[in-house]
Design an enzyme around this catalytic site. Structure first.
Site, short mmCIF file in Angstrom:
data_model
loop_
_atom_site.label_atom_id
_atom_site.label_comp_id
_atom_site.label_asym_id
_atom_site.label_seq_id
_atom_site.Cartn_x
_atom_site.Cartn_y
_atom_site.Cartn_z
N ARG A 29 13.14 4.82 11.83
CA ARG A 29 12.21 5.64 11.96
C ARG A 29 11.13 5.45 12.97
NH1 ARG A 29 9.29 4.83 6.10
NH2 ARG A 29 8.45 6.82 6.88
N PRO A 87 0.77 -1.27 0.08
CA PRO A 87 0.17 -0.03 0.13
C PRO A 87 0.67 1.34 -0.19
CG PRO A 87 -0.01 -1.08 2.24
CD PRO A 87 0.45 -2.11 1.23
N ASN A 88 0.27 2.11 -0.75
CA ASN A 88 0.85 3.75 -0.87
C ASN A 88 2.18 3.65 -1.58
OD1 ASN A 88 -1.16 5.10 1.01
ND2 ASN A 88 -0.19 3.78 2.59
N HIS A 118 12.84 -2.67 1.53
CA HIS A 118 12.32 -1.56 1.90
C HIS A 118 13.13 -0.53 1.52
CE1 HIS A 118 9.30 -3.39 4.68
NE2 HIS A 118 10.17 -4.24 5.12
N ARG A 148 4.70 10.96 -2.58
CA ARG A 148 4.77 10.45 -1.16
C ARG A 148 5.86 10.95 -0.35
NH1 ARG A 148 4.46 4.64 1.09
NH2 ARG A 148 4.16 5.05 3.22
N ASN A 161 8.08 -5.64 -1.35
CA ASN A 161 8.07 -4.45 -0.37
C ASN A 161 6.82 -4.30 0.18
OD1 ASN A 161 7.89 -2.16 0.94
ND2 ASN A 161 9.08 -0.82 -0.47
N TYR A 201 11.28 8.72 0.43
CA TYR A 201 11.06 7.66 -0.73
C TYR A 201 11.70 7.66 -2.13
CZ TYR A 201 8.19 5.38 2.83
OH TYR A 201 7.79 5.03 3.92
N ALA A 204 3.33 -0.88 4.67
CA ALA A 204 2.69 -0.92 5.94
C ALA A 204 2.41 -2.13 6.46
CB ALA A 204 1.52 0.23 5.85
N GLU A 254 12.46 -9.57 1.04
CA GLU A 254 12.08 -8.33 1.49
C GLU A 254 12.82 -7.10 1.36
OE1 GLU A 254 11.46 -8.87 5.70
OE2 GLU A 254 10.26 -6.89 5.88
C1 DQA Z 1 8.40 0.87 3.52
C2 DQA Z 1 8.46 1.27 4.99
C3 DQA Z 1 7.13 1.01 5.61
O1 DQA Z 1 7.55 1.02 7.04
C4 DQA Z 1 6.20 1.85 4.87
O2 DQA Z 1 4.74 1.68 5.75
C5 DQA Z 1 5.91 1.82 3.63
C6 DQA Z 1 7.30 1.74 2.91
C7 DQA Z 1 9.66 1.27 2.65
O3 DQA Z 1 9.79 1.01 1.51
O4 DQA Z 1 10.56 1.96 3.23
O5 DQA Z 1 5.09 2.19 3.09
O6 DQA Z 1 8.05 -0.67 3.04
#
Ligand code: DQA
Length: 158
Positions: A115, A15-16, A108, A23, A79, A28, A82, A106
């Site tokens: 964070r 998500p997002n 990120h 964003r 990835n 990012y 959240a 995985e």
């Molecule tokens: C994320 C880190 C997560 O905490 C966050 O909710 C994201 C992106 C990252 O790519 O750094 O949406 O996975």
């Protein structure tokens, strides 16, 4: 040419991550999902891997993609965004990828450990083959390289 040449790898974004570029660019970066998609495809091509990049804000859809990866024997880069921090449903689905003997990396973009406190827990890491954090989009390249390395090692064992 290797035996795994042309193997499909699915790169799943949670998500997002469809909002990349707009964003929190300080966290990012300024590039969008389309740029990430093109980079992942090119990195995969250089490694002999056919990469498909997906993104969804829907937990059920992401879980479905894990099931599909198992059924189609496709290695995964994920990835989980959240979902990383609370989705036991996704963790159970990701575990099935590993149980099927398939690599699941995985990734990120940011370093969640540096964070907010809620980002320090990943329910996915315990079932991942490996985790790459804090390297921006480059982390996906490292994850694809790790998958190519794992497949090559397996090929040597066959
Ligand atoms: C994320 C880190 C997560 O905490 C966050 O909710 C994201 C992106 C990252 O790519 O750094 O949406 O996975």
């Amino acid at each position: 040419m290797t035996a795994y040449d042309g193997v499909g790898v699915v790169v799943v974004n949670g998500p997002n991550l469809g909002r990349l570029g707009v964003r929190e660019p300080d966290v990012y970066g300024h590039q969008d999902l389309q740029a990430l998609t093109l980079e992942c495809r090119a990195w995969g091509e250089a490694l002999g891997l056919k990469v498909e990049v997906r993104q969804s804000d829907d937990e059920g859809e992401v879980i479905g993609w894990m099931h599909r990866a198992v059924d189609e024997r496709t290695p995964v880069v994920i990835n989980p965004a959240a979902f990383t921090h609370y989705s036991y449903g996704l963790a159970d689905a990701a575990a099935q990828v590993g149980d099927a003997g398939l690599p699941l990396m995985e990734v990120h973009i940011s370093n969640p450990a540096s964070r907010e406190a809620f980002r320090r827990l990943s329910v996915i890491s315990p079932v991942a083959t490996g985790t790459i954090t804090g390297m921006g989009f480059y982390g996906y390249k490292l994850a694809l390289e790790a998958i190519a390395h794992i497949l090559k090692e397996k090929e040597g064992m066959d």
